[in-house]
Motif scaffolding. Structure first.
Motif, PDB file in Angstrom:
ATOM      1  N   PRO A 171      65.610  12.638   4.862  1.00 46.09           N
ATOM      2  CA  PRO A 171      66.208  12.811   6.179  1.00 46.09           C
ATOM      3  C   PRO A 171      65.969  11.676   7.168  1.00 46.09           C
ATOM      4  O   PRO A 171      66.586  11.647   8.228  1.00 46.09           O
ATOM      5  N   HIS A 172      65.068  10.751   6.859  1.00 39.25           N
ATOM      6  CA  HIS A 172      64.733   9.678   7.805  1.00 39.25           C
ATOM      7  C   HIS A 172      63.930   8.598   7.104  1.00 39.25           C
ATOM      8  O   HIS A 172      63.509   8.766   5.961  1.00 39.25           O
ATOM      9  N   GLY A 180      60.622   4.998  11.965  1.00 38.16           N
ATOM     10  CA  GLY A 180      61.811   4.343  12.510  1.00 38.16           C
ATOM     11  C   GLY A 180      62.353   3.213  11.655  1.00 38.16           C
ATOM     12  O   GLY A 180      63.374   2.616  11.991  1.00 38.16           O
ATOM     13  N   ASP A 198      66.948   4.478   9.290  1.00 37.65           N
ATOM     14  CA  ASP A 198      66.244   5.658   9.785  1.00 37.65           C
ATOM     15  C   ASP A 198      67.195   6.711  10.355  1.00 37.65           C
ATOM     16  O   ASP A 198      66.963   7.904  10.198  1.00 37.65           O
ATOM     17  N   GLU A 199      68.281   6.288  10.970  1.00 37.91           N
ATOM     18  CA  GLU A 199      69.174   7.246  11.619  1.00 37.91           C
ATOM     19  C   GLU A 199      70.146   7.927  10.656  1.00 37.91           C
ATOM     20  O   GLU A 199      70.950   8.767  11.069  1.00 37.91           O
ATOM     21  N   ALA A 230      61.665  17.175   8.520  1.00 42.35           N
ATOM     22  CA  ALA A 230      61.056  15.861   8.609  1.00 42.35           C
ATOM     23  C   ALA A 230      60.543  15.375   7.263  1.00 42.35           C
ATOM     24  O   ALA A 230      60.272  14.206   7.092  1.00 42.35           O
ATOM     25  N   TYR A 261      70.887   9.883   6.662  1.00 42.52           N
ATOM     26  CA  TYR A 261      70.361  10.811   5.656  1.00 42.52           C
ATOM     27  C   TYR A 261      70.995  10.466   4.322  1.00 42.52           C
ATOM     28  O   TYR A 261      72.156  10.044   4.274  1.00 42.52           O
ATOM     29  N   CYS A 263      59.435   1.826   3.086  1.00 41.29           N
ATOM     30  CA  CYS A 263      60.317   1.341   4.133  1.00 41.29           C
ATOM     31  C   CYS A 263      59.942  -0.104   4.458  1.00 41.29           C
ATOM     32  O   CYS A 263      58.961  -0.624   3.929  1.00 41.29           O
TER      33      CYS A 263
END
Length: 172
Positions: A43-44, A48, A109-110, A21, A112, A139
């Motif tokens: 990774p994200h 979201g 977000d989905e 995470a 990498y 973000c």
């Protein structure tokens, strides 16, 4: 699947998801006095939301930093004076890149991605210790600061937003 094995697998998957995470370095150890390719793994996004900027602070003792451009992102560096003079190829080096900023892109977000730079780990860095690279991830409407550095004796796993760390090995 065995009814006893399923809970063990679930614990393993859930237990390791926290480790993925955070923003981390792909290679987490390198010898002092060597060239190091830092690959920051993102990774994200944040809550979201898509990542639109990644800023990394370069720690003292990492010199001659050269970031890798990313298509679709604007790359900027902030330069400044080092706390002391370092030797690089027989020459004194007293200033260089202190921060690398990638911005203007969009990493949903989905997905990498990785952000890369290279630099030289000064020969007088203390082998056996850890060097931290604080990162700010921006973000759409949110920010996560991966800047926590453990205090002496503190467990890194206890940190909520740890800075990516590099274990310094003895010079080869």
């Amino acid at each position: 699947m065995n009814k006893y094995l399923l809970p063990a697998v679930a614990c393993l998957v859930l237990g390791t998801s926290a480790a993925f995470a955070h923003i981390t370095l792909e290679t987490q150890e390198a010898p002092v006095g060597s060239t190091y390719k830092a690959v920051l793994r993102v990774p994200h996004g944040c809550d979201g939301k898509a990542t639109i900027a990644v800023r990394v602070q370069i720690p003292e003792g990492v010199i001659a930093v050269k970031p890798m451009p990313k298509p679709g992102w604007t790359l900027q560096v902030k330069k400044g004076k080092y706390e002391k003079s370092y030797q690089l190829y027989g020459e004194a080096v007293t200033s260089g890149v202190k921060e690398v900023d990638w911005s203007g892109g969009s990493l949903p977000d989905e997905f990498y991605d990785e952000f890369v730079f290279r630099g030289t780990l000064a020969a007088d860095l203390p082998a056996g210790q850890k060097l931290y690279f604080p990162v700010v991830q921006e973000c759409d409407g949110a920010t996560t600061r991966w800047i926590e550095i453990p205090a002496a004796g503190q467990d890194e796993d206890a940190l909520e937003d740890p800075a990516p760390g590099l274990n310094l090995l003895p010079k080869k």
